[in-house]
Design a protein around this motif. Structure first.
Motif, PDB file in Angstrom:
ATOM      1  N   ALA A  22       0.836  -1.212   0.000  1.00 42.11           N
ATOM      2  CA  ALA A  22       0.000   0.000   0.000  1.00 42.11           C
ATOM      3  C   ALA A  22       0.864   1.253   0.000  1.00 42.11           C
ATOM      4  O   ALA A  22       0.551   2.242  -0.689  1.00 42.11           O
ATOM      5  CB  ALA A  22      -0.926  -0.007   1.220  1.00 42.11           C
ATOM      6  N   ALA A  23       1.942   1.214   0.760  1.00 43.76           N
ATOM      7  CA  ALA A  23       2.834   2.376   0.782  1.00 43.76           C
ATOM      8  C   ALA A  23       3.421   2.610  -0.607  1.00 43.76           C
ATOM      9  O   ALA A  23       3.519   3.747  -1.087  1.00 43.76           O
ATOM     10  CB  ALA A  23       3.944   2.157   1.808  1.00 43.76           C
ATOM     11  N   ASP A  24       3.775   1.519  -1.250  1.00 46.69           N
ATOM     12  CA  ASP A  24       4.355   1.640  -2.591  1.00 46.69           C
ATOM     13  C   ASP A  24       3.317   2.170  -3.584  1.00 46.69           C
ATOM     14  O   ASP A  24       3.628   3.023  -4.421  1.00 46.69           O
ATOM     15  CB  ASP A  24       4.885   0.284  -3.049  1.00 46.69           C
ATOM     16  CG  ASP A  24       5.620   0.394  -4.368  1.00 46.69           C
ATOM     17  OD1 ASP A  24       6.825   0.712  -4.335  1.00 46.69           O
ATOM     18  OD2 ASP A  24       4.987   0.194  -5.428  1.00 46.69           O
ATOM     19  N   CYS A  25       2.102   1.658  -3.475  1.00 46.94           N
ATOM     20  CA  CYS A  25       1.041   2.108  -4.392  1.00 46.94           C
ATOM     21  C   CYS A  25       0.744   3.589  -4.169  1.00 46.94           C
ATOM     22  O   CYS A  25       0.512   4.351  -5.124  1.00 46.94           O
ATOM     23  CB  CYS A  25      -0.234   1.285  -4.194  1.00 46.94           C
ATOM     24  SG  CYS A  25      -0.045  -0.447  -4.669  1.00 46.94           S
ATOM     25  N   ALA A  26       0.745   3.990  -2.913  1.00 43.99           N
ATOM     26  CA  ALA A  26       0.511   5.397  -2.612  1.00 43.99           C
ATOM     27  C   ALA A  26       1.616   6.254  -3.223  1.00 43.99           C
ATOM     28  O   ALA A  26       1.387   7.366  -3.713  1.00 43.99           O
ATOM     29  CB  ALA A  26       0.437   5.609  -1.106  1.00 43.99           C
ATOM     30  N   ALA A  27       2.813   5.702  -3.221  1.00 47.17           N
ATOM     31  CA  ALA A  27       3.956   6.463  -3.731  1.00 47.17           C
ATOM     32  C   ALA A  27       3.937   6.584  -5.254  1.00 47.17           C
ATOM     33  O   ALA A  27       4.187   7.653  -5.805  1.00 47.17           O
ATOM     34  CB  ALA A  27       5.256   5.804  -3.275  1.00 47.17           C
TER      35      ALA A  27
END
Lengths: 314, 314, 314, 314
Positions: free
Chosen positions: B280-285
């Protein structure tokens, strides 16, 4: 040369200690990088999947050697309880639930980097007794491999190319056999690859019964492939046999000397008891021996091995 | 409407019984086809992998409800034995080996089609007591899902879009929340997708301790999403919570009514206790919420669930 | 005196090392001889039996400390399968079968002589790392105690005599308490006896729930009873608490110092988590605090502890 | 007469249903009373003990039939960890701890009353599917036998009296053999006795290896002893074989028909895989075939069998 000397020499020549820094916990899996995964994903042309896992159940090959048994799967709740018993749930919902007890290397598996030691040394030169205690592998536990094990898979069907579908027990697969098979398949093996070597041993076990599949005689990698395994810079190698290397081993009174070199010194990821038959049949049919391979171990904290269901996608 | 009626109505409206023939053992996984996997593989642009699995160890959230415990991992051999004991191996080779005992649904998992029944009926209308006995699931055992569970993954980070990173316990995620999140992400959800819904519940457990993570209050899918789950024709849905649906459930004296509809009637594959935080952090980024997702269960013969290490590749 | 000094001093003063020869594997159980068993058998006046075992099930007190869990008992076959399933047996016979997974010290138990070490020394002065490896206790495994543990049992109901039925947590039972209790009961404690000390801690757990029964605060033997335990030449001592000695221990930053003295140095057999309540009620009623006690451990080869169902016969 | 008829006839003739009331959970153990235990205690003349248990370890006879495996005993902590690892304990204390996973009937055992059914009926006429569910035996769990199983033991060494130390496989022990052996020993068998019948099968397994000890051909009780077992009003019977009754069974296509009569209809407690050799040698030496026998099962809640270490005291 005796086995002690052979191991010592191979260990010295093919060591990867320090190659990825003092704190490394991945070994040859370091050879897989993002670029290689992009290339691997591009190998998916048809969208077909192949599970390379044997089943996990009580009918497996284990006979109790060093307490390695087959999995024991038992039910906590069943459909019988849901229908005829009293599960105590409201509004007609019923459920089934289950548990398993098994050695982590009872069936299709990865050997973790903490699985084998050479004269008390684990991967990267660490003292084995500081790495793996009764609480598990404190340093190189299989959980560290949870994410990276996905990349280009290559099948070398040595059984089909060199044998007549199946290699006999005791057959030592040499560098020449591997090279000839790759050539016959029109495929190359290189850095970061997840290499699958089919011997046909499992095919035979399926036909004739397990017999001594677990621990007995088998075809497998020759001890003298250590240099090739090092030079090709593959990330992992997996076979359809119990123990990856040829058995009986190629020395008197020896036990798995190739393991002793490649796990602690190369940091090589080894897969055993993989089922390569359906994939091999497909490769023989379409002539394509490379694919996307995903084989993420179950991240059991501190484990020195892990059951795995490797998935090849062509 | 009471829970009995609600379940009955949803079951009638959203049934997939017979949709893939009388002998079907795959349920909504049938929605994944080769073409979808090709498309999914094409989503790999960077080659980064994300393990969506929690670790399997004694520090997990289980508290013994219905005999669901945390995994017990023990060593058969260790580095200590290799160095200071007497393993009895020749030429300086030493080894470590290990076993595990665990409920199949103790940590990151797939619910098998034999896991939940509605009034004695299992997936496709079969009598639950003919499907799951003490010998396991005789019909829809998780081993049937060994190969196909790979395709397009989509993350809906409802926790981030609707909550402030995390949804509170008891928060029922509705169709509107799902749609709004997809829109915010610029992603669509459709046939054959492996949908991951992040609530932030695990993030909280990580910060505050497990507490009642296993079985207690949690955000989750509203019962009233059954129609959406059916209509979108997704292949599977997974959450970062213990039980996928909102808890407490939205009816008096109810227990997991959405399970009761979607497993036996839709044949929907449900994943629970997934760790979606790093992804999720990566997708947000990078703003990309779709990826290749491989989540092949361990083929334990006759199992009604399976531990899994799902791998997302972007 | 700090705990290090206290342990060292007690170890030196009360050591039984060498008392029964270099090869001894029985420790204080050597104090039981045939004559004592004859005397003990003569104590059977009424023919009543009392099981001193707690039940073995998932509702036990364990919370996972050092992977000590409660037993997980699962069924392999059930009456439901016999009646509604298909067990495949002929002529109407049906069966049920079951398995268990448990720590050997999860419930009513004996500590084996290989359970505790003092500065790397096991019972009789042996190096702990030569005695207990990953293959178990190679020297003093609990199987050696399969036959001899039967003799005169004596109950000291300290909870009833000194407390008001139950001693509070942290209450250290001293030699004076033991002597006063024996006097109140009109019983003597001596060579070869199997001594049962009731604190009432289990009675409280039964009333109030387990709480921290496993590992938390509890009444128990004072560290300073080591001399008495040595001088009386009892064969074994068992309590109704998790850990036999008082907790918190009587020193700063200490952990079970009395264990550290009495197991490796005295060779004393210690029983924990015994259920002494029914027996104690009976003894209070008839005023007889001695009986025949049989507490043969399950001979698990190489085990450092054993579940046991001790039977008192009055 | 075929097996169906034979079982039905014996069941009708020798039924104890209702004999001890509708709620009975003890079966023939009811025959043991306090007076008999007093008499039994008086049999202790020398004070010698004999463990009648085989060891519990991975080297047992089980081969996986119906998931019955040998015990798997693993260590949680060892002396190696105490000496060379870091257990994290203060002041030099070290410890070892262990776990076991095993079928409850893998070695020396009692069959619980919920172990065998006849046409869906359990002991005392109860419906088997109401008695034993996935949660275990809800009515006659082995925990009910925690206290009473202690009384007069009698050894009938049929192997020695009728055979030449050992009976051959398939040898059916008849009432006549039992009577003749008792006469030869100068002992009587009667109400409330715990009867041990030695065939010599274990002696042979010890000499020749396990072979098919678990489930294969063996000497044992003839089906036609059902009447004698009923008439003598013994409390229990135990043998040194896997299955108590003769194998192959005395009917075509039959499986353990004597079990089918004596467990559900007589409510007879059956012990299997007992080690009677040392006791038998002693009895042959001193000519005394009666003794105090204590064989309290481990009270695993809801279990249909239990490991046991039976202790004979002469």
């Amino acid at each position: 040369m005796n086995v002690e000397q052979a191991v010592a020499e191979a260990a010295a020549k093919y060591s990867n200690w320090g190659r990825w820094g003092e704190d490394d916990v991945l070994g040859t899996v370091n050879f897989i990088d993002a670029a290689k995964r992009r290339t691997a994903a591009a190998l998916v042309r048809r969208g077909e999947t192949f599970s390379l896992s044997q089943r996990f159940d009580a009918d497996g090959p284990q006979k109790g050697w060093r307490r390695r048994t087959n999995p024991v799967h038992t039910m906590l709740d069943t459909g019988l309880d849901a229908v005829h018993g009293d599960q105590g749930f409201p509004h007609g919902i019923g459920g089934a639930d289950d548990v398993i007890a098994m050695p982590l290397q009872c069936s299709t598996q990865w050997d973790g980097l903490g699985h084998i030691f050479d004269h008390g040394r684990a991967w990267n030169g660490r003292p084995a007794d500081k790495v793996v205690t009764s609480e598990g592998d404190q340093v190189t536990g299989i959980e560290h491999l949870a994410a990276p094990v996905a990349g280009r898979g290559v099948l070398l069907d040595v059984g089909r190319v060199i044998g007549d579908g199946e290699l006999p027990d005791g057959f030592a697969i040499t560098e020449e056999h591997l090279t000839a098979t790759a050539e016959a398949h029109g495929v190359t093996v290189g850095r970061g690859d997840l290499l699958c070597v089919r011997t046909g041993r499992l095919t035979r076990a399926r036909r004739e019964g397990w017999g001594d599949y677990a621990g007995g005689p088998a075809p497998g990698l020759s001890f003298w492939t250590a240099g090739w395994l090092h030079r090709t810079e593959i990330a992992a190698i997996a076979t359809d046999t119990w123990g990856f290397e040829v058995r009986p081993n190629e020395f008197e009174d020896a036990f798995q000397p190739l393991h002793q070199v490649v796990i602690p010194h190369l940091g090589l990821l080894i897969g055993e008891m993989w089922d390569l038959d359906a994939l091999a049949a497909d490769c023989a049919a379409d002539g394509v021996y490379e694919f996307l391979l995903i084989a993420a171990p179950l991240p059991v904290t501190g484990a020195v091995g892990s059951p795995v269901n490797p998935l090849a996608i062509k």
